[in-house]
Enzyme design. Structure first.
Site, mmCIF file in Angstrom:
data_model
loop_
_atom_site.group_PDB
_atom_site.id
_atom_site.type_symbol
_atom_site.label_atom_id
_atom_site.label_comp_id
_atom_site.label_asym_id
_atom_site.label_seq_id
_atom_site.Cartn_x
_atom_site.Cartn_y
_atom_site.Cartn_z
ATOM 1 C CG ASP A 130 1.959 2.902 0.701
ATOM 2 O OD1 ASP A 130 2.496 2.769 1.816
ATOM 3 O OD2 ASP A 130 1.274 3.897 0.403
ATOM 4 C CE LYS A 152 -6.322 6.811 -5.391
ATOM 5 N NZ LYS A 152 -5.538 5.589 -5.072
#
Length: 480
Positions: free
Chosen positions: A228, A123
């Site tokens: 989130d 990532k």
């Protein structure tokens, strides 16, 4: 989805990486790093360093730009990627990088593998995109800084995510196993499954709904709120077990807006199950009723919104609760102000306090001085007084004879449409004008591009010309 261009990584020499590292170090206190400073930091001769700089600019690992006061070099995203991957490769963590498997508003996800061929997830944080530029409103990475580089902010995001992931994995939360990180890159375990947004059917929606709500409450009990928690950040395995990803935006339960983030996570899950699986439940967790602090993950990870001055208070409250003394937390709230609220226990006069906060907000930001309360469904709610503008524009204040009828509204709308659609300019003239405007814009852009100064030699020439003009001015050689 495309590949990551790492062809030049194997051909870069040791001196090339020394120059890249020197530019990275120079960017700590320089927006543009001069070539002379790069040579000093890299401990290379000026001529040899200049050659490496030109080659790295050609490969788009560095960018030469003209500043307001001086010219210099800055590190590009690709150059920063090369530095991070070079370090991970030298540590025998990453041996190859494959296809892109995901993209988000602040990161890119790639497949990676080690020397044994074991697949992992790479990532790469990409803060500074057009869809994510309000960094001060979304994150607190800036702290007391007025400005900072997007590369540095991406590095802070990677550090935050690795810290959250490691702490959650050690507490047996369903998260990917963190492996390593360097700069803005995070290496984690590859989860075999698919994101919940791509799932069309479930064997037992009610069971999965309960697991997700339990995860939200478990995180809050540990002192963290995801912030989130939606279908894009939840991976379902083949057994429909949820795995949580994406952690940089996590906040502490002592955050000023902790209840808002908690309720938003809950509503995201409820809304998705209602729309996708036609499942709706009236049972869902509430922040002040179902959250009870059991761990200090926000203290260990220094999550956003955590106040360091309550560290000892929270630790003491947990120790007392573990001893089984009933009501000890409430009694400790008499010694210090606000202990009940900070320890996660709702005070008795919570509603009165919330109404006081609402009243203060309305008086401060809405300019309302006199606020009355009305009773709605057995509860008192704040209601600002009606202003003069409301009394004038309210339809109820006009008599029925003055209000327009439906027939008149329909006729006026028809006339407005017929007037708006009528045009006296021919389509050929409109095309010609549009084409002319586009050509003029193209010419202006080409002219501006021709004026851009390129290369370090032009900067040296410009500096010499400025010095010559200054010498002439002080020597009295100016031409009038």
């Amino acid at each position: 989805m495309g590949r990551f261009n790492l062809v030049m990584l194997r051909y870069l020499t040791r001196d090339d990486f020394r120059v890249l590292t020197a530019v990275e170090m120079g960017m700590k206190n320089h927006e543009l790093v001069p070539a002379s400073l790069v040579a000093v930091i890299a401990r290379l001769k000026h001529g040899g360093c200049h050659k490496h700089l030109q080659e790295l600019c050609k490969q788009k690992l560095l960018s030469y730009e003209r500043g307001r006061k001086y010219d210099g070099y800055r590190l590009t995203n690709l150059g920063y990627d090369y530095l991070a991957l070079k370090t991970l490769s030298s540590q025998d963590i990453v041996n190859s990088v494959g296809n892109k498997i995901g993209v988000g508003k602040e990161s890119d996800i790639y497949l990676a593998a080690d020397e044994e061929g074991k697949e992992m997830v790479l990532k790469i944080h990409r803060l500074g995109r057009t869809s994510f530029r309000k960094i001060k409103e979304k994150r607190d990475y800036h702290l007391h800084r007025k400005s900072s580089s997007w590369l540095y902010l991406s590095r802070l995001a990677a550090v935050k995510e690795f810290a959250f992931m490691k702490a959650l994995h050690e507490r047996d939360f369903p998260v990917p196993k963190p492996i390593a990180f360097n700069r803005h890159c995070v290496i984690m375990e590859l989860i075999q499954g698919q994101t919940m947004c791509n799932v069309r059917e479930l064997n037992d929606p009610e069971l999965l709904y309960g697991k997700l709500m339990d995860l939200i409450v478990s995180l809050a009990n540990a002192g963290l709120i995801h912030g989130d928690f939606n279908e894009f950040n939840i991976i379902l395995t083949e057994d429909e077990e949820p795995i949580i990803i994406d952690f940089p935006q996590m906040v502490s339960t002592t955050h000023a807006d902790a209840e808002f983030y908690f309720d938003r996570d809950v509503q995201c899950v409820r809304e998705y199950f209602r729309k996708r699986f036609a499942f709706e439940s009236d049972t869902y967790p509430k922040f002040h009723e179902d959250v009870e602090r059991q761990d200090n993950l926000d203290i260990d990870t220094e999550a956003s919104g955590f106040m360091k001055n309550i560290r000892d208070q929270i630790q003491g409250a947990i120790e007392i609760s573990e001893e089984g003394i009933a009501g000890a937390t409430d009694d400790s709230g008499d010694d210090t102000d606000g202990d009940d609220e900070e320890c996660g226990d709702a005070p008795a006069d919570e509603r009165e306090e919330n109404r006081y906060l609402q009243r203060s907000i309305m008086e401060r930001f809405l300019g309302v001085d006199d606020i009355s309360t009305v009773e709605v469904d057995g509860d008192r709610k704040l209601q600002p007084p009606a202003t003069d503008e409301d009394s004038v524009t309210s339809p109820a204040d006009f008599p029925a004879s003055v209000m327009p009828q439906r027939e008149d509204v329909a006729v006026n709308r028809h006339l407005a449409q017929s007037i708006a659609t009528s045009c006296t300019i021919s389509p050929e003239d409109i095309r010609a004008r549009t084409k002319k405007q586009l050509q003029q814009k193209k010419n202006r852009d080409a002219y501006k591009k021709s004026l851009v100064v390129k290369g370090e030699s032009s900067a040296v020439t410009r500096s010499r010309r400025d010095n010559r003009d200054v010498v002439k001015q002080y020597a009295g050689w100016e031409e009038f």
